[in-house]
Design a protein around this motif. Structure first.
Motif, mmCIF file in Angstrom:
data_model
loop_
_atom_site.group_PDB
_atom_site.id
_atom_site.type_symbol
_atom_site.label_atom_id
_atom_site.label_comp_id
_atom_site.label_asym_id
_atom_site.label_seq_id
_atom_site.Cartn_x
_atom_site.Cartn_y
_atom_site.Cartn_z
ATOM 1 N N VAL A 203 -66.185 -21.738 49.584
ATOM 2 C CA VAL A 203 -66.263 -22.566 50.960
ATOM 3 C C VAL A 203 -65.613 -21.156 52.051
ATOM 4 N N GLU A 204 -66.572 -21.062 53.023
ATOM 5 C CA GLU A 204 -66.239 -19.882 53.759
ATOM 6 C C GLU A 204 -64.910 -19.916 54.422
ATOM 7 N N ALA A 205 -64.419 -18.708 54.887
ATOM 8 C CA ALA A 205 -63.078 -18.196 55.480
ATOM 9 C C ALA A 205 -62.974 -19.081 56.614
ATOM 10 N N GLY A 206 -61.960 -19.908 56.689
ATOM 11 C CA GLY A 206 -61.493 -20.928 57.798
ATOM 12 C C GLY A 206 -62.257 -22.154 57.958
ATOM 13 N N SER A 207 -63.159 -22.494 56.829
ATOM 14 C CA SER A 207 -63.552 -23.843 56.745
ATOM 15 C C SER A 207 -62.661 -24.732 56.248
ATOM 16 N N ASN A 208 -62.923 -26.299 56.619
ATOM 17 C CA ASN A 208 -62.117 -27.082 56.043
ATOM 18 C C ASN A 208 -63.096 -27.902 54.895
ATOM 19 N N THR A 209 -64.338 -27.416 54.586
ATOM 20 C CA THR A 209 -65.484 -27.920 53.913
ATOM 21 C C THR A 209 -64.757 -28.365 52.592
ATOM 22 N N VAL A 210 -64.902 -29.543 51.974
ATOM 23 C CA VAL A 210 -64.715 -29.857 50.603
ATOM 24 C C VAL A 210 -65.551 -29.001 49.540
ATOM 25 N N PRO A 211 -64.748 -28.501 48.803
ATOM 26 C CA PRO A 211 -65.819 -27.440 47.706
ATOM 27 C C PRO A 211 -66.852 -28.511 47.067
ATOM 28 N N GLN A 212 -68.181 -28.110 47.013
ATOM 29 C CA GLN A 212 -69.274 -28.768 46.151
ATOM 30 C C GLN A 212 -69.573 -27.956 45.038
ATOM 31 N N PHE A 213 -69.024 -28.639 43.891
ATOM 32 C CA PHE A 213 -69.280 -27.654 42.560
ATOM 33 C C PHE A 213 -70.484 -27.745 41.818
ATOM 34 N N SER A 214 -71.017 -26.689 41.553
ATOM 35 C CA SER A 214 -72.244 -26.677 40.790
ATOM 36 C C SER A 214 -72.369 -25.719 39.677
ATOM 37 N N ASP A 215 -73.584 -25.499 38.903
ATOM 38 C CA ASP A 215 -73.415 -24.720 38.147
ATOM 39 C C ASP A 215 -73.933 -23.224 38.444
ATOM 40 N N THR A 216 -74.124 -22.930 39.890
ATOM 41 C CA THR A 216 -74.514 -21.930 40.575
ATOM 42 C C THR A 216 -73.355 -20.964 40.354
ATOM 43 N N ALA A 217 -73.873 -19.798 40.022
ATOM 44 C CA ALA A 217 -72.984 -18.588 39.700
ATOM 45 C C ALA A 217 -73.125 -17.425 40.405
ATOM 46 N N ASN A 218 -73.679 -17.565 41.656
ATOM 47 C CA ASN A 218 -73.791 -16.399 42.479
ATOM 48 C C ASN A 218 -73.873 -16.786 43.801
ATOM 49 N N PHE A 219 -73.004 -15.856 44.549
ATOM 50 C CA PHE A 219 -72.802 -16.188 46.098
ATOM 51 C C PHE A 219 -72.696 -15.101 46.975
ATOM 52 N N ASP B 121 -63.499 -15.515 52.303
ATOM 53 C CA ASP B 121 -64.010 -16.668 51.411
ATOM 54 C C ASP B 121 -63.151 -17.074 50.466
ATOM 55 N N ILE B 122 -63.210 -18.560 49.859
ATOM 56 C CA ILE B 122 -62.440 -18.842 48.745
ATOM 57 C C ILE B 122 -63.497 -19.325 47.785
ATOM 58 N N LEU B 123 -63.136 -18.822 46.383
ATOM 59 C CA LEU B 123 -64.152 -19.337 45.401
ATOM 60 C C LEU B 123 -63.210 -20.386 44.630
ATOM 61 N N TYR B 124 -63.913 -21.393 44.253
ATOM 62 C CA TYR B 124 -63.079 -22.407 43.439
ATOM 63 C C TYR B 124 -63.790 -22.730 42.132
ATOM 64 N N VAL B 125 -62.853 -22.817 41.250
ATOM 65 C CA VAL B 125 -63.293 -23.180 39.812
ATOM 66 C C VAL B 125 -62.880 -24.268 39.272
ATOM 67 N N LYS B 126 -64.007 -25.084 38.586
ATOM 68 C CA LYS B 126 -63.659 -26.527 38.181
ATOM 69 C C LYS B 126 -63.641 -26.287 36.479
ATOM 70 N N SER B 127 -62.741 -26.500 35.869
ATOM 71 C CA SER B 127 -63.030 -26.506 34.312
ATOM 72 C C SER B 127 -62.857 -27.938 33.764
ATOM 73 N N TYR C 85 -58.992 -23.952 39.708
ATOM 74 C CA TYR C 85 -58.514 -22.813 40.242
ATOM 75 C C TYR C 85 -58.997 -22.410 41.456
ATOM 76 N N ALA C 86 -58.469 -21.659 42.416
ATOM 77 C CA ALA C 86 -59.048 -20.908 43.472
ATOM 78 C C ALA C 86 -58.530 -19.570 43.759
ATOM 79 N N VAL C 87 -59.447 -18.687 44.277
ATOM 80 C CA VAL C 87 -59.023 -17.349 44.474
ATOM 81 C C VAL C 87 -59.752 -16.809 45.869
#
Length: 596
Positions: A210-226, A232-238, A249-251
């Motif tokens: 999710v880009e910095a300052g955005s309120n977009t809901v994270p859209q999880f996928s198998d994509t592993a390159n950004f 920007d915020i990286l979300y991880v769903k396990s 998780y989020a960093v």
């Protein structure tokens, strides 16, 4: 009774032999082949698709390193004991020979057997060897055995190979807390791969950015390159292997850098931005960016520096190649005077996530001129006025220069840039104005009778390049018309000639005063034109139309009859006569033709 019993026994024996012989014959009907592939692998009776095998054309020592084989994952129910796990492999060819062994991730088994019963623990490895029935191909397979688990935690989160400072995971996305990761100190957005090694191999992970300052809901996928920008915020769903637990998780990704440096002069020219290259670790080793400034050499104005959110900046102004470190001061918008061969030195500081210690990076931004104009141009004894320059030499506006009426040899061209101390010039000569010039340092040329094209390339101190074009003429320059007839009618009003320039839809004639002629009958095809010029000049012509104040040719120049009159949206009632002198100079006469 005994005979009947014996008969039944014999009958049963014969039937059994028949069945066995039939099976034997069926196997014999399947010839040996080289198929050593597996249909499936099963754990305690539950089948799984097999991984790809690794081929070996020879028998392999059991200690052969089999770590490179793709891994198939087999999952046992959490209630199932692996103390006597049964591995069973089904080959595509039933006559292929299958063997089993237990090993590690990096090495094959020491003992192979025809049975697949093992005492296993969670995440242990088993190996399967399949030898084709014709004994020409052997495939090896590797499978890792897992017990389904509700463990969904990850070991770490990495971006571009760097570990993040993680906060504890949560089961609800809305409650996630942000950890932090600093990427490499850079100058632009960073394209990076992400990974999240798991505590349990059976768990699955997905990612979202999710880009910095955005309120977009994270859209999880198998994509592993950004591509990450600062903040920007990286979300991880396990999700656990048994599907009962989901953790988030989020960093926050920090891309420490200076994002912009601008200088706004007092008055003209307009504000300019520095091109910021990679920083260095020492105050004088930062790569040179370019703060492009037009002359004058001393420019007063406002310096502004924009760092990423997590970066503190100090700055100093000193000579471009200063021998000692300048005195850095905290960043503030500053009114300064920038001179040539000066530089702005920047010290950027950010805190490492793990160590908590500051890291310093340095930039050196040189003050250089972007002036790539010509002040003057001399061709032999002739002084020319530079025309319109262009980054593309063939698109530069050509200026005519006449250097004499006889061939000129050893003519020296002297081009003086406006920024003479720092700009550089190169030269080229061609006879074809459509050919890309090859520039060099030689500035002495031979100019034959006719027209030769001289190109001059000017490179500014900051590397910006522009090109000038000159049409150098030698010979008679008479471009006058002595007489013209159209459809047999002598033209008494020739007007005054103009010049031809390139237009979006073809050549455009401008700067002329139109002459006129009235001819018999309606305007149409096959209108004859004749013209007399100086014996050393040539003349050709074309019909044209005036459209929205500009003159457009109907086709190309020639010396044959013209088609006059209305065609489509255009009224081609104009005749353009092009006179080309011996030295290449040209004049364009325009006649308005009407019917009597």
């Amino acid at each position: 009774m005994k005979r009947f019993q014996i008969g039944k026994t014999v009958f049963a024996f014969i039937m059994a032999m028949t069945v066995l012989l039939g099976c034997s014959q069926e196997e014999e009907q399947t010839p040996p082949n080289s198929d050593a592939s597996l249909k499936s692998i099963s754990l305690n009776g539950e089948a799984f698709s097999s991984a790809a095998g690794v081929t070996s054309d020879e028998w392999v020592n059991p200690l052969f390193d089999l770590s490179g084989i793709p891994v198939a994952h087999l999952y046992a129910d959490s209630e199932t004991s692996l103390a006597s796990a049964v591995i069973s492999a089904t080959p595509n060819s039933l006559r292929a020979a299958v063997q089993y062994g237990q090993g590690t991730d990096s090495g094959g088994p020491q003992v192979w057997s025809k049975t697949g019963t093992f005492s296993l623990q969670d995440n242990d490895y088993v190996y399967i060897s399949v030898l084709s029935s014709d004994r020409s191909v052997r495939y090896f397979y590797k499978a890792q055995v897992h017990v389904s688990s509700d463990v969904a935690t990850v070991v770490t989160i990495k971006v571009a190979g760097k570990g993040a400072g993680m906060e504890p995971p949560v089961e609800t996305l809305d409650e996630v807390s942000l950890g932090t990761i600093n990427l490499a100190f850079g100058t632009e957005n960073i394209n990076a791969s992400v990974e999240a090694p798991k505590d349990n191999a059976g768990a699955s992970v997905q990612f979202a950015k999710v880009e910095a300052g955005s309120n977009t809901v994270p859209q999880f996928s198998d994509t592993a390159n950004f591509t990450f920008d600062d903040g920007d915020i990286l979300y991880v769903k396990s999700v656990s292997s048994d599907g009962t637990k989901t953790l988030y998780y989020a960093v926050r990704v920090r891309a420490p850098r200076i994002t912009a440096v601008s200088f706004d002069p007092s008055g003209t020219p307009a504000a300019v931005n520095a091109v910021i290259d990679a920083p260095g670790n020492e105050w004088n080793t930062g790569e040179e960016g370019l703060l492009s400034l037009s002359l004058p050499a001393q420019s007063q104005g406002t310096l502004s520096i924009t760092p990423a959110e997590n970066v503190q900046v100090e700055w100093a102004q000193a000579a471009l190649n200063a021998e000692s470190a300048p005195s850095f001061a905290p960043l503030s918008e500053a009114e300064i005077t920038l001179g040539r061969q000066e530089a702005i030195y920047l010290k950027a500081v950010y805190m490492e996530v793990y160590t908590g210690l500051p890291t310093d990076k340095y930039y050196r931004i040189a003050v250089k001129s972007n002036d790539n104009t010509l002040a003057s141009i001399g061709v032999g004894t002739e002084t020319a006025t530079p025309g319109v320059p262009n980054a593309n030499p063939l698109a530069a506006g050509a200026v005519n220069v006449v250097v004499g009426e006889t061939a000129q040899n050893g003519v020296t061209v002297n081009a003086v840039p406006t920024d003479a101390e720092y700009a550089a010039v190169k030269y080229a000569v061609t006879t074809d104005s459509t050919t890309e010039p090859e520039y060099g340092d030689v500035n002495t040329f031979d100019f034959p009778i006719g027209q030769t094209f001289l190109y001059i390339q000017v490179t500014a101190e900051n590397g910006a390049v522009t090109n000038y074009k000159f049409a150098v003429g030698v010979g008679n320059g008479d471009t006058s018309l002595s007489s013209v007839t159209v459809a047999g009618v002598n033209v008494t009003d020739l007007g005054t000639p103009g010049q031809e320039t390139a237009g979006a839809y073809g050549p455009v004639i401008s700067g002329y005063t139109a002459g006129s002629v009235s001819i018999p009958g309606p305007l149409g095809a096959d209108t004859a034109v004749t013209a007399d010029v100086n014996a050393l000049s040539t003349v050709d012509w074309a019909s044209a139309a005036e459209f929205f104040g500009s003159l457009f040719l109907n086709g190309t120049y020639g010396t044959g009859p013209l088609t006059l009159g209305t065609s489509g949206y255009f009224n081609y009632n104009l005749v353009v006569l092009r006179v080309t002198a011996q030295n290449g100079a040209q004049a364009f006469y325009v006649l308005t033709v009407t019917a009597q």
